[in-house]
Design a protein around this motif. Structure first.
Motif, short mmCIF file in Angstrom:
data_model
loop_
_atom_site.label_atom_id
_atom_site.label_comp_id
_atom_site.label_asym_id
_atom_site.label_seq_id
_atom_site.Cartn_x
_atom_site.Cartn_y
_atom_site.Cartn_z
N ASN A 267 0.81 -1.21 0.00
CA ASN A 267 0.00 0.00 0.00
C ASN A 267 0.85 1.27 0.00
N ARG A 268 2.19 1.10 0.11
CA ARG A 268 3.07 2.26 0.17
C ARG A 268 3.40 2.70 -1.26
N VAL A 269 2.56 3.56 -1.77
CA VAL A 269 2.67 4.04 -3.15
C VAL A 269 2.99 5.53 -3.12
N VAL A 270 4.07 5.91 -3.77
CA VAL A 270 4.49 7.30 -3.79
C VAL A 270 3.65 8.12 -4.76
N ALA A 271 3.30 7.53 -5.89
CA ALA A 271 2.52 8.25 -6.90
C ALA A 271 1.79 7.25 -7.77
N THR A 272 0.76 7.72 -8.44
CA THR A 272 0.07 6.91 -9.44
C THR A 272 -0.06 7.72 -10.72
N VAL A 273 0.07 7.04 -11.83
CA VAL A 273 -0.05 7.66 -13.14
C VAL A 273 -1.09 6.88 -13.92
N ALA A 274 -2.25 7.50 -14.15
CA ALA A 274 -3.37 6.83 -14.82
C ALA A 274 -3.69 5.50 -14.14
N GLY A 275 -3.61 5.50 -12.81
CA GLY A 275 -3.94 4.31 -12.05
C GLY A 275 -2.79 3.35 -11.84
N THR A 276 -1.66 3.58 -12.48
CA THR A 276 -0.49 2.70 -12.33
C THR A 276 0.39 3.22 -11.21
N PRO A 277 0.70 2.38 -10.21
CA PRO A 277 1.44 2.87 -9.04
C PRO A 277 2.94 2.97 -9.27
N ILE A 278 3.55 3.91 -8.59
CA ILE A 278 5.00 3.99 -8.45
C ILE A 278 5.29 3.71 -6.98
N SER A 279 5.92 2.59 -6.73
CA SER A 279 6.07 2.13 -5.34
C SER A 279 7.12 2.95 -4.61
N LEU A 280 7.03 2.87 -3.27
CA LEU A 280 8.00 3.56 -2.42
C LEU A 280 9.40 3.02 -2.67
N ARG A 281 9.51 1.71 -2.85
CA ARG A 281 10.84 1.13 -3.09
C ARG A 281 11.43 1.62 -4.40
N GLU A 282 10.60 1.70 -5.44
CA GLU A 282 11.06 2.20 -6.73
C GLU A 282 11.56 3.64 -6.59
N TYR A 283 10.81 4.43 -5.84
CA TYR A 283 11.21 5.83 -5.61
C TYR A 283 12.51 5.90 -4.82
#
Length: 236
Positions: free
Chosen positions: A41-57
């Motif tokens: 649930n730790r999502v930094v951002a979403t783009v058109a519903g697609t998440p960018i995860s905290l780990r990716e960030y």
């Protein structure tokens, strides 16, 4: 991909507006690219519903931080980090990457293993005696906190982004009124006076490149404005 590399190591404006309209409409309806799934649930951002995860960030932030640190050395202070607004810079880079990923997918673009390999074997940091060396490749990635899978995905994304950008640029053509004027005819020298220096204007190629880059920037700006994007600033 490592095995594959080992085997190969030895050896006009209306068009642009149409693309804007079609792609933006598709993105809003489609809810994004299906290549990623949220791991938590730790999502930094979403783009058109697609998440960018905290780990990716966090991974992207660490690599960006280290890159700036290598550039600025002792001048890379907490104050400079704040001035650069590094946190939002990184998350916006990830958002732009996702927008280009969406663009590439909708345009039917892809990257083959051969294209990826051709890019990797040309990177000097992975070579020994002028040849790609798999062991140097793995050691270099390890020192820079990359796994081969992460790095190769990032390289695929670079190739894919360039293909998408090229598609947008190729839809741009100079209008007759945008063509630069021909260079003035040379002036005959006057006795006793030095000849004036020749006037150098922009070439058609330079004007075209500028228009292409403006088209790319306008495309991204339009896409950002029309695509649902949310940022969870509390996690930055």
């Amino acid at each position: 991909m490592i095995r594959f590399i080992r085997q190969r190591a030895v050896e006009n404006p209306w068009v642009l507006r149409t693309i804007f309209g079609v792609l933006i409409a598709i993105f809003i309806i489609s809810m994004g690219w299906i290549g990623f799934k949220p791991s938590s649930n730790r999502v930094v951002a979403t783009v058109a519903g697609t998440p960018i995860s905290l780990r990716e960030y966090e991974d992207a932030y660490r690599r960006t931080y280290e890159s700036y640190q290598n550039i600025f050395k002792d001048q890379f202070t907490p104050e400079l980090v704040k001035q650069l607004d590094l946190k939002h810079t990184v998350v916006n880079q990830l958002i732009d990457e996702q927008l280009w990923r969406l663009t590439a997918e909708r345009l039917g673009l892809s990257v083959t293993d051969e294209e990826l390999t051709a890019k990797l074997v040309k990177i000097p940091a992975f070579q020994r005696a002028g040849q790609f060396d798999p062991s140097v490749y793995e050691q270099t990635l390890l020192r820079n906190h990359w796994t081969p899978q992460q790095f190769e995905e990032a390289q695929r994304m670079e190739i894919l982004t360039e293909k998408a950008r090229a598609a947008i640029r190729s839809s741009t053509a100079l209008l007759p009124q945008e063509q630069p004027p021909p260079p003035p005819a040379p002036v005959a020298p006057v006795a006793g006076k030095a000849s004036p220096p020749p006037t150098v204007g922009q070439t058609p190629e330079a004007v075209r490149q500028q228009k292409e880059e403006r088209a790319v920037m306008a495309f991204v700006a339009n896409l950002r404005a029309q695509t649902p994007i949310t940022i969870n600033n509390q996690l930055l």
